[in-house]
Write a protein that holds these residues in place. Structure first.
Motif, mmCIF file in Angstrom:
data_model
loop_
_atom_site.group_PDB
_atom_site.id
_atom_site.type_symbol
_atom_site.label_atom_id
_atom_site.label_comp_id
_atom_site.label_asym_id
_atom_site.label_seq_id
_atom_site.Cartn_x
_atom_site.Cartn_y
_atom_site.Cartn_z
ATOM 1 N N HIS A 1 29.230 24.828 20.629
ATOM 2 C CA HIS A 1 28.262 24.210 19.704
ATOM 3 C C HIS A 1 28.505 24.702 18.274
ATOM 4 O O HIS A 1 28.601 25.906 18.044
ATOM 5 C CB HIS A 1 26.829 24.554 20.122
ATOM 6 C CG HIS A 1 26.451 23.916 21.428
ATOM 7 N ND1 HIS A 1 25.265 24.141 22.062
ATOM 8 C CD2 HIS A 1 27.135 23.030 22.208
ATOM 9 C CE1 HIS A 1 25.224 23.427 23.189
ATOM 10 N NE2 HIS A 1 26.352 22.755 23.298
ATOM 11 N N SER B 1 28.068 17.692 13.569
ATOM 12 C CA SER B 1 27.213 18.061 12.444
ATOM 13 C C SER B 1 27.886 17.705 11.129
ATOM 14 O O SER B 1 29.075 17.401 11.091
ATOM 15 C CB SER B 1 26.932 19.575 12.458
ATOM 16 O OG SER B 1 26.053 19.906 13.498
ATOM 17 N N ASN C 1 26.644 23.459 15.400
ATOM 18 C CA ASN C 1 25.603 23.141 14.407
ATOM 19 C C ASN C 1 25.181 24.354 13.589
ATOM 20 O O ASN C 1 24.791 24.221 12.428
ATOM 21 C CB ASN C 1 24.385 22.502 15.085
ATOM 22 C CG ASN C 1 23.796 23.377 16.160
ATOM 23 O OD1 ASN C 1 24.460 23.647 17.165
ATOM 24 N ND2 ASN C 1 22.593 23.836 15.961
ATOM 25 N N SER C 2 25.313 25.571 14.170
ATOM 26 C CA SER C 2 24.908 26.771 13.410
ATOM 27 C C SER C 2 25.805 26.954 12.186
ATOM 28 O O SER C 2 25.352 27.426 11.144
ATOM 29 C CB SER C 2 24.959 28.016 14.298
ATOM 30 O OG SER C 2 26.282 28.197 14.770
ATOM 31 N N GLY D 1 23.488 20.368 8.843
ATOM 32 C CA GLY D 1 22.837 20.426 10.145
ATOM 33 C C GLY D 1 23.332 19.281 10.993
ATOM 34 O O GLY D 1 24.369 18.691 10.694
ATOM 35 N N GLY D 2 22.589 18.936 12.015
ATOM 36 C CA GLY D 2 22.993 17.803 12.845
ATOM 37 C C GLY D 2 22.802 18.096 14.313
ATOM 38 O O GLY D 2 21.744 18.585 14.717
ATOM 39 N N HIS D 3 23.814 17.821 15.097
ATOM 40 C CA HIS D 3 23.747 17.995 16.548
ATOM 41 C C HIS D 3 24.635 19.156 16.978
ATOM 42 O O HIS D 3 25.487 19.619 16.226
ATOM 43 C CB HIS D 3 24.229 16.736 17.248
ATOM 44 C CG HIS D 3 23.510 15.507 16.824
ATOM 45 N ND1 HIS D 3 22.210 15.240 17.178
ATOM 46 C CD2 HIS D 3 23.897 14.474 16.043
ATOM 47 C CE1 HIS D 3 21.837 14.092 16.645
ATOM 48 N NE2 HIS D 3 22.844 13.607 15.953
ATOM 49 N N ALA E 1 27.204 24.470 10.464
ATOM 50 C CA ALA E 1 26.744 23.472 9.481
ATOM 51 C C ALA E 1 25.475 23.953 8.781
ATOM 52 O O ALA E 1 25.315 23.802 7.569
ATOM 53 C CB ALA E 1 26.505 22.128 10.169
ATOM 54 N N GLU E 2 24.580 24.555 9.567
ATOM 55 C CA GLU E 2 23.312 25.004 8.985
ATOM 56 C C GLU E 2 23.525 26.095 7.929
ATOM 57 O O GLU E 2 22.728 26.243 7.003
ATOM 58 C CB GLU E 2 22.366 25.490 10.097
ATOM 59 C CG GLU E 2 21.761 24.317 10.859
ATOM 60 C CD GLU E 2 21.209 24.692 12.237
ATOM 61 O OE1 GLU E 2 20.855 25.864 12.447
ATOM 62 O OE2 GLU E 2 21.158 23.792 13.109
ATOM 63 N N HIS F 1 17.723 14.415 16.282
ATOM 64 C CA HIS F 1 18.484 15.570 15.793
ATOM 65 C C HIS F 1 17.753 16.864 16.141
ATOM 66 O O HIS F 1 16.542 16.864 16.367
ATOM 67 C CB HIS F 1 18.641 15.505 14.272
ATOM 68 C CG HIS F 1 19.533 14.400 13.819
ATOM 69 N ND1 HIS F 1 19.055 13.166 13.458
ATOM 70 C CD2 HIS F 1 20.873 14.345 13.692
ATOM 71 C CE1 HIS F 1 20.071 12.390 13.109
ATOM 72 N NE2 HIS F 1 21.190 13.075 13.257
#
Ligand code: AMP
Length: 328
Positions: A279, A296, A281-282, A290-292, A284-285, A110
């Motif tokens: 992408h 995510s 993941n930002s 988070g994640g990939h 999710a963060e 990850h």
């Protein structure tokens, strides 16, 4: 550099008589496959070592891989080497007793949000953690042993985390590692049937999803699954969560989300985020996750927060589409 890390990990495994393996909460094919695969390789290679994998929360669809070890007294952990697979942050390790281990190794693919452990081998470009375990096996195959059981665990994780070898992270190396497993022996027909056949009733739920899903102005497909829907179709949380896979093939929808009410005391809503080209993941963060890059997970605690996450994803997709060509 990674060769050095792998050598250091091998040396630690050799050094300890007892090894405890850990993985992440809300387990999936990759964390179950990599933990069981690594355990099996160690046991085959060093029959005198004690190897434990303790996690009482295996997802229903992965139960065919067999149960984990029963709990052991705390002293058993204390002189052991701990190896955590497929887990980006400490908070996501499913068995909190990892803290008791004498030393801890992290093996993960990850995006690293936080480092932990005494030794960490992270390759975020790998399509699965199982792929990393096969890379490890391949690097030391003159010393390590593998059998069809280990190969099947590892192949399961490679297949599930790469979307049956479809996702962006799949490389030539992925297929080379998969080939090693097939050469050892994997009954792919049985494995694919176990993983992907669906009950007739579940197809009814799928039809419902296709009716209820929506698309934002810029092309984010999403579905909100409340408790009532889960009860109507008699679904476990895990079965309801699997609906994310039904939103992945809509032309123009380069991101898709599923919100699943968990029914826990905090009113938490599990969010599964997926995308192609862009992408996510930002996002999710920013929402406890988070994640990939393109897969995510996150958690929100109200419909309003779910709407905010959706609006953020829509804005991200808008910006991406305005500044990039070639997406589909
Ligand atoms: P999921 O939709 O839960 O399958 O998550 C997709 C990917 O993101 C998986 O590889 C998870 O391990 C990872 N992931 C999910 N939730 C989190 C989180 N809270 N923090 C870090 N990674 C996560």
């Amino acid at each position: 550099m990674n060769r050095e890390k792998m050598e250091a990990i091998l040396a630690k495994i050799k050094e300890y008589d007892r090894i405890m393996i850990f993985r992440h909460l809300r387990n999936d094919g990759d964390c179950v496959g990599s933990s069981k695969g690594l355990k099996r390789i160690i046991q085959l290679t060093w029959p005198d070592k004690e190897v434990y994998l303790i996690d009482h929360d295996t997802a229903q669809y992965l139960e065919f891989m067999g149960p984990e070890d029963p709990e052991v007294p705390d002293e058993i952990y204390e002189n052991a080497l701990g190896i955590v697979v497929d887990t980006a942050s400490e908070a996501r390790i499913s068995n909190p007793k990892y803290k008791l281990c004498k030393e801890l190794i992290k093996i993960d693919h990850h995006i690293p949000l936080e480092d932990y452990g005494d030794l960490s081998w992270v390759e975020e470009e790998r399509s699965s953690c199982c792929e990393m375990i096969v890379v490890f096996y391949d690097a030391f195959k003159d010393q390590l042993k593998m059998d069809p059981e280990a190969a099947t665990y590892l192949y399961t994780g490679m297949v599930t985390d790469s979307g049956r070898f479809k996702y962006d992270g799949v490389t030539g190396d992925t297929l080379r590692m998969a080939a090693i497993l097939l050469d050892v022996g994997v009954d792919t027909q049985t494995l694919f049937a176990r993983l992907y056949l669906e009950a007739y009733e579940y197809l009814k739920f799928k039809a419902h999803i296709y009716e209820r899903m929506q698309i934002t102005p810029n092309g984010v497909a999403y579905i909100y699954i409340d408790r009532a829907m889960q009860e109507e179709f008699n679904l476990s949380l895990e079965q309801a969560s699997a609906c994310i896979g039904n939103l992945d093939s809509i032309r123009g929808c380069i991101s898709w989300l599923a919100f699943i009410e968990t029914g826990d005391e905090q009113g938490s809503i599990r969010v599964r985020l997926r995308s192609r080209f862009v992408h996510i993941n930002s996002i999710a963060e920013n929402y406890h996750g988070g994640g990939h890059a393109c897969a995510s997970g996150a958690t929100v605690y109200s419909r309003a927060e779910a709407d905010a996450l959706l609006a953020d994803t829509d804005a991200l997709v808008k910006e991406y589409k305005e500044t990039h060509e070639g997406w589909l």
